[in-house]
Motif scaffolding. Structure first.
Motif, PDB file in Angstrom:
ATOM      1  N   PHE A  65     -14.449  61.731  73.490  1.00 11.35           N
ATOM      2  CA  PHE A  65     -13.626  60.753  72.856  1.00 11.35           C
ATOM      3  C   PHE A  65     -13.788  59.240  73.430  1.00 11.35           C
ATOM      4  CE2 PHE A  65     -11.440  64.621  71.973  1.00 11.35           C
ATOM      5  CZ  PHE A  65     -10.393  64.303  70.823  1.00 11.35           C
ATOM      6  N   GLY A  66     -14.508  59.020  74.744  1.00  9.12           N
ATOM      7  CA  GLY A  66     -14.935  58.063  74.948  1.00  9.12           C
ATOM      8  C   GLY A  66     -15.747  57.091  73.833  1.00  9.12           C
ATOM      9  N   GLN A  67     -16.590  57.968  73.498  1.00  5.79           N
ATOM     10  CA  GLN A  67     -17.315  57.281  72.358  1.00  5.79           C
ATOM     11  C   GLN A  67     -16.713  57.103  71.002  1.00  5.79           C
ATOM     12  OE1 GLN A  67     -19.325  58.515  69.341  1.00  5.79           O
ATOM     13  NE2 GLN A  67     -20.740  56.844  69.566  1.00  5.79           N
TER      14      GLN A  67
ATOM     15  N   ASP B 181     -16.828  48.978  69.257  1.00  4.08           N
ATOM     16  CA  ASP B 181     -17.665  48.218  68.061  1.00  4.08           C
ATOM     17  C   ASP B 181     -17.988  49.353  67.008  1.00  4.08           C
ATOM     18  OD1 ASP B 181     -17.452  45.842  69.048  1.00  4.08           O
ATOM     19  OD2 ASP B 181     -18.898  46.391  70.462  1.00  4.08           O
ATOM     20  N   TYR B 182     -18.543  50.579  67.827  1.00  5.26           N
ATOM     21  CA  TYR B 182     -19.228  51.491  66.948  1.00  5.26           C
ATOM     22  C   TYR B 182     -18.362  52.980  66.967  1.00  5.26           C
ATOM     23  CZ  TYR B 182     -22.774  48.058  67.349  1.00  5.26           C
ATOM     24  OH  TYR B 182     -23.558  46.966  67.555  1.00  5.26           O
ATOM     25  N   GLY B 183     -17.288  52.709  67.489  1.00 10.26           N
ATOM     26  CA  GLY B 183     -16.501  54.262  67.608  1.00 10.26           C
ATOM     27  C   GLY B 183     -16.096  54.676  66.083  1.00 10.26           C
ATOM     28  N   MET B 184     -16.038  55.785  66.239  1.00 12.68           N
ATOM     29  CA  MET B 184     -15.524  56.497  64.710  1.00 12.68           C
ATOM     30  C   MET B 184     -14.178  56.142  64.388  1.00 12.68           C
ATOM     31  SD  MET B 184     -16.125  58.367  62.191  1.00 12.68           S
ATOM     32  CE  MET B 184     -17.104  59.739  61.907  1.00 12.68           C
ATOM     33  N   ILE B 185     -13.033  56.088  65.381  1.00 14.24           N
ATOM     34  CA  ILE B 185     -11.807  55.901  65.288  1.00 14.24           C
ATOM     35  C   ILE B 185     -11.524  54.351  64.747  1.00 14.24           C
ATOM     36  CG2 ILE B 185      -9.535  55.648  66.454  1.00 14.24           C
ATOM     37  CD1 ILE B 185     -10.635  58.250  67.970  1.00 14.24           C
ATOM     38  N   ASN B 186     -12.263  53.570  65.363  1.00 15.00           N
ATOM     39  CA  ASN B 186     -12.253  51.934  65.035  1.00 15.00           C
ATOM     40  C   ASN B 186     -12.928  51.997  63.555  1.00 15.00           C
ATOM     41  OD1 ASN B 186     -10.729  50.388  66.634  1.00 15.00           O
ATOM     42  ND2 ASN B 186     -12.241  50.567  68.194  1.00 15.00           N
ATOM     43  N   TYR B 187     -13.638  52.924  63.223  1.00 18.06           N
ATOM     44  CA  TYR B 187     -14.465  52.566  61.871  1.00 18.06           C
ATOM     45  C   TYR B 187     -13.561  53.044  60.822  1.00 18.06           C
ATOM     46  CZ  TYR B 187     -17.169  53.892  57.879  1.00 18.06           C
ATOM     47  OH  TYR B 187     -17.497  54.047  56.414  1.00 18.06           O
TER      48      TYR B 187
ATOM     49  N   GLY C 122     -29.789  60.196  68.485  1.00 14.12           N
ATOM     50  CA  GLY C 122     -30.474  59.248  68.982  1.00 14.12           C
ATOM     51  C   GLY C 122     -29.366  58.014  68.973  1.00 14.12           C
ATOM     52  N   SER C 123     -29.524  57.039  69.989  1.00 11.27           N
ATOM     53  CA  SER C 123     -28.509  56.106  70.311  1.00 11.27           C
ATOM     54  C   SER C 123     -28.486  55.230  69.451  1.00 11.27           C
ATOM     55  CB  SER C 123     -28.742  55.328  71.626  1.00 11.27           C
ATOM     56  OG  SER C 123     -28.318  56.554  72.439  1.00 11.27           O
ATOM     57  N   ASP C 124     -29.530  54.766  68.540  1.00 18.10           N
ATOM     58  CA  ASP C 124     -29.671  53.604  67.645  1.00 18.10           C
ATOM     59  C   ASP C 124     -29.153  54.247  66.221  1.00 18.10           C
ATOM     60  OD1 ASP C 124     -31.376  52.672  69.323  1.00 18.10           O
ATOM     61  OD2 ASP C 124     -33.199  53.379  68.294  1.00 18.10           O
ATOM     62  N   GLU C 125     -29.107  55.239  65.942  1.00 17.11           N
ATOM     63  CA  GLU C 125     -28.254  56.080  64.798  1.00 17.11           C
ATOM     64  C   GLU C 125     -26.800  55.806  64.834  1.00 17.11           C
ATOM     65  OE1 GLU C 125     -29.505  57.454  61.560  1.00 17.11           O
ATOM     66  OE2 GLU C 125     -31.125  56.151  62.366  1.00 17.11           O
ATOM     67  N   ILE C 126     -26.376  55.998  66.228  1.00 18.42           N
ATOM     68  CA  ILE C 126     -25.129  56.150  66.683  1.00 18.42           C
ATOM     69  C   ILE C 126     -24.279  54.870  66.414  1.00 18.42           C
ATOM     70  CG2 ILE C 126     -23.446  56.570  68.089  1.00 18.42           C
ATOM     71  CD1 ILE C 126     -24.777  59.017  66.630  1.00 18.42           C
ATOM     72  N   SER C 127     -25.001  53.583  66.779  1.00 22.14           N
ATOM     73  CA  SER C 127     -24.645  52.311  66.824  1.00 22.14           C
ATOM     74  C   SER C 127     -24.886  51.697  65.192  1.00 22.14           C
ATOM     75  CB  SER C 127     -25.383  51.370  67.922  1.00 22.14           C
ATOM     76  OG  SER C 127     -25.377  52.179  69.030  1.00 22.14           O
ATOM     77  N   LYS C 128     -24.734  52.874  64.191  1.00 20.75           N
ATOM     78  CA  LYS C 128     -24.743  52.153  62.808  1.00 20.75           C
ATOM     79  C   LYS C 128     -23.407  51.904  62.415  1.00 20.75           C
ATOM     80  CE  LYS C 128     -27.021  54.728  60.565  1.00 20.75           C
ATOM     81  NZ  LYS C 128     -27.793  55.515  59.761  1.00 20.75           N
ATOM     82  N   ILE C 129     -23.083  50.831  61.377  1.00 19.72           N
ATOM     83  CA  ILE C 129     -21.940  51.066  60.495  1.00 19.72           C
ATOM     84  C   ILE C 129     -22.191  51.423  59.212  1.00 19.72           C
ATOM     85  CG2 ILE C 129     -20.129  49.921  59.718  1.00 19.72           C
ATOM     86  CD1 ILE C 129     -19.603  48.572  62.595  1.00 19.72           C
ATOM     87  N   PRO C 130     -21.718  52.328  58.354  1.00 25.91           N
ATOM     88  CA  PRO C 130     -20.931  53.478  59.086  1.00 25.91           C
ATOM     89  C   PRO C 130     -21.424  54.535  59.875  1.00 25.91           C
ATOM     90  CG  PRO C 130     -21.356  53.962  56.847  1.00 25.91           C
ATOM     91  CD  PRO C 130     -21.887  52.710  56.960  1.00 25.91           C
ATOM     92  N   PRO C 131     -20.760  55.042  60.859  1.00 23.66           N
ATOM     93  CA  PRO C 131     -21.449  55.876  61.698  1.00 23.66           C
ATOM     94  C   PRO C 131     -22.240  57.201  61.087  1.00 23.66           C
ATOM     95  CG  PRO C 131     -19.559  55.749  62.299  1.00 23.66           C
ATOM     96  CD  PRO C 131     -19.468  54.965  61.186  1.00 23.66           C
TER      97      PRO C 131
END
Lengths: 305, 339
Positions: B167-169, B174-180, A53-62
């Motif tokens: 890869f776009g994701q 802000d929330y991309g794995m690579i930037n993390y 789901g999109s909300d979970e993805i926009s978390k830090i850390p992913p």
């Protein structure tokens, strides 16, 4: 390309004998492991995003573990457009699955006919002698250098004149022959079919067509299968041309269907990834079944030396 | 080719030079015409089969003419006209205007720059990586060789669209794995979508991911075809691993590298789906993703300017031909300096 590929087994024996390859540093395995991990990770990531789901993805850390949302995302993907009917309107299926079926149909038709037309022409170029043979081969190789976009606009105009816009015909019929296929088959027949066999068949007064069908085809079947796989994969993944000529959801191919998910919402990652995964899953399955033959096919077709 | 040879000569030469690589001078063949023919008319030993050959090649040539050749020729015609998007039957001859406009169109040159930037970021590192992986894979004592090879090929079966989406994701600001991950090392986040060079690197990464395994297999096949004796004599001469690679392996890969570069260039000029996903048809806010093919797509099918789109297609073709010619010249020069 006539050079035969040294099989790994032969190389192995030679290597052992000369003791030259005994050292295999752990670094090699670490490198391969890392590359293997990177090869698989995006597929895993598709599933992570689609199932979370999109909300979970926009978390830090992913999040890096699968969620339980996957079936809901699949249902969401299928609810974007209405269901459709197949098999003389007897069966109702979701539009996305219809798109997968369309792609399968188109890919299968193209692969099957392309192998046949390529094998016929490749046989003629490899084993028959005729006026203009050399010129024609050079011509075919030359056309392989032309970028495919050159004909894009005229092809679109041609399709609209023929009334094939928004029809699977626009995908299938132009792709039934392939310059690459002819070239590939010529190489294969040249390398794999000994003239002695053709001669033996001729002594039995077999016609050229019969020789082709009963002598040549059985020998080149594995290579033909690989060529068919390549064209199937290419068709499945083709994106630009189907986007241009297909308009109604009934005719969508897998890739066009995935683009619909992008257009319908404010960038919904889960939906996008769910669709991308659904469009990729059949290929992953296919790869599990025939991956080794594809590897062999790629290596057989390589330019050596 | 033995165009001026009589069939009998052909048979003789076949017997003196048997077997390997000699399809045209193969052993006496019943495929040859039974009647002696005038030498001029004979194109080879299988001349009886000429008619069959035309029949066999005709499906290809008929279809290819209609759907391959005519569109290409027609695109030259289209490029000389201005087409009315609303009524395609209305066309005005404009001569070379489309091409003149193309030369002066800064968006076109921007697309050329972007295309070559992405090409450079994807092709050269990829080649180094592919050759490196191939040299690991070629080691005969490698365990699980088939598994590794198969694993490397998996990315190649994925569609460009799916790759671009994933890869776009992953490259998200802000929330991309690579930037993390970049953040974990204490660096600032990189905007792979808005910034030009990071954006090109992101696209090059997608291309590399999809193709590096495939190309490793190509280089592996080429390496396995190198005669073993060359390595043996290098070993006898006491060459180090690097010397063996530099002076034995690499020169033997020359043709493969040329092939890789030409195919890579043609593929590089066709980059389309990745920038479309990342930046839309216009190639992003600053047109930083506008590659040549995306530019063609935008002009011909978004702006419905068919004549201009066709002109862009011709420009792409000319670029491909120039690069291929340069490539051939370089290879020939290297080849002649070797001898």
């Amino acid at each position: 390309m006539t050079q035969l590929l040294e099989t790994p087994e032969v190389a192995k024996v030679k290597g052992r004998k000369h003791g030259r390859w005994q050292k295999m540093s752990p670094l090699s395995y670490i490198t391969l492991g890392l590359v293997g991990f990177l090869s698989l990770f995006p597929f895993y990531w598709m599933f992570i995003v689609a199932s979370n789901g999109s909300d979970e993805i926009s978390k830090i850390p992913p999040s890096i573990v699968p969620g339980d949302n996957f079936l809901k995302v699949v249902a969401d993907v299928n609810s974007i457009l209405p269901q459709t009917k197949i098999l003389f309107d007897l069966v109702t299926i979701d539009w996305f699955y219809k798109a997968l079926l369309n792609t399968f149909f188109v890919g299968f038709c193209i692969a099957f006919v392309q192998v046949l037309t390529s094998a016929l022409a490749g046989f003629a170029f490899a084993k028959l002698n005729f006026r203009g043979r050399r010129f024609m081969i050079l011509f075919i190789i030359g056309t392989m250098m032309l970028p495919s976009q050159l004909g894009l606009v005229p092809m679109f105009i041609l399709m609209s004149r023929l009334g094939w816009v928004d029809s699977l015909k626009a995908l299938i019929i132009p792709a039934l022959v392939s310059a690459f296929g002819v070239f590939w088959m010529r190489q294969v027949i040249d390398a794999q079919v000994p003239n002695e066999l053709l001669e033996a068949a001729s002594i039995d007064r077999a016609s050229v067509l019969r020789v082709f069908w009963s002598v040549v085809m059985p020998i080149i079947r594995p290579s033909g299968f690989v060529l068919g796989l390549f064209s199937f994969l290419a068709t499945w993944n083709d994106f630009l041309w189907p986007t241009l000529v297909l308009q109604s959801p009934d005719n969508f191919t897998a890739q066009v269907a995935v683009t619909q998910l992008n257009a319908s919402y404010v960038l919904n990652y889960s939906l996008n990834m769910g669709g991308a995964l659904m469009a990729t899953a059949p290929l992953l399955l296919l790869f599990v079944l025939v991956g080794r033959r594809l590897v062999q096919g790629v290596m057989d077709g390589a330019v050596k030396g | 080719m033995q165009l001026e040879q009589s069939p009998i000569d052909a048979v003789d030469s076949a017997q003196s030079a048997p077997a390997k690589g000699g399809r045209r001078n193969a052993a006496p063949s019943p495929w040859r015409t039974p009647k002696p023919q005038k030498p001029v008319a004979v194109t080879g030993i299988h001349s009886l089969n000429g008619r069959w050959a035309y029949l066999f090649t005709s499906p290809f040539f008929i279809m290819f003419t209609i759907f391959g050749l005519i569109p290409v020729v027609y695109s030259v015609y289209i490029a000389f006209y201005q087409w009315d998007p609303l009524d395609p039957s209305m066309q005005t001859f404009v001569g070379l205007d489309n091409f003149k406009f193309l030369i002066e169109d800064s968006n076109f040159w921007n697309a050329v720059r972007n295309t070559f930037s992405i090409w450079a970021f994807s092709t050269l590192p990829q080649m180094a990586l592919a050759i490196g992986l191939a040299s690991i894979l070629r080691n005969p004592i490698l365990r699980g060789a088939t598994v590794w090879r198969t694993l490397l090929l998996i990315p190649n079966i994925t569609s460009v669209l799916a790759v671009a989406l994933v890869f776009g994701q992953l490259f998200g600001r802000d929330y991309g794995m690579i930037n993390y991950v970049i953040g974990l090392f204490g660096f600032d986040h990189i905007d792979f979508v808005e910034d030009t060079i990071p954006g090109h690197i992101a696209i090059a990464t997608m291309i590399t991911w999809r193709w590096v395994g495939y190309n490793s297999l190509i280089f592996l096949a080429a390496m396995l075809a190198i005669p073993q004796e060359l390595f043996e004599s290098a070993a006898i001469d006491g060459a180090s691993k690097w010397q063996t690679f530099r002076y034995v392996t690499l020169p033997q890969l020359k043709n493969t590298i040329t092939f890789f570069l030409i195919v890579g260039t043609i593929g590089g000029l066709q980059v389309f789906a990745e920038p479309l996903i990342l930046g839309g048809a216009g190639g992003g806010a600053n047109r930083q993703f506008s590659t040549l093919t995306l530019f063609l797509f935008e002009q011909a099918f978004i702006n419905v300017n068919w004549g201009y789109g066709a002109a862009v297609g011709i420009a792409i073709t000319i670029i491909v031909l120039i690069i291929s010619a340069i490539n051939f010249m370089i290879t020939r020069r290297i080849a002649s300096s070797d001898n």
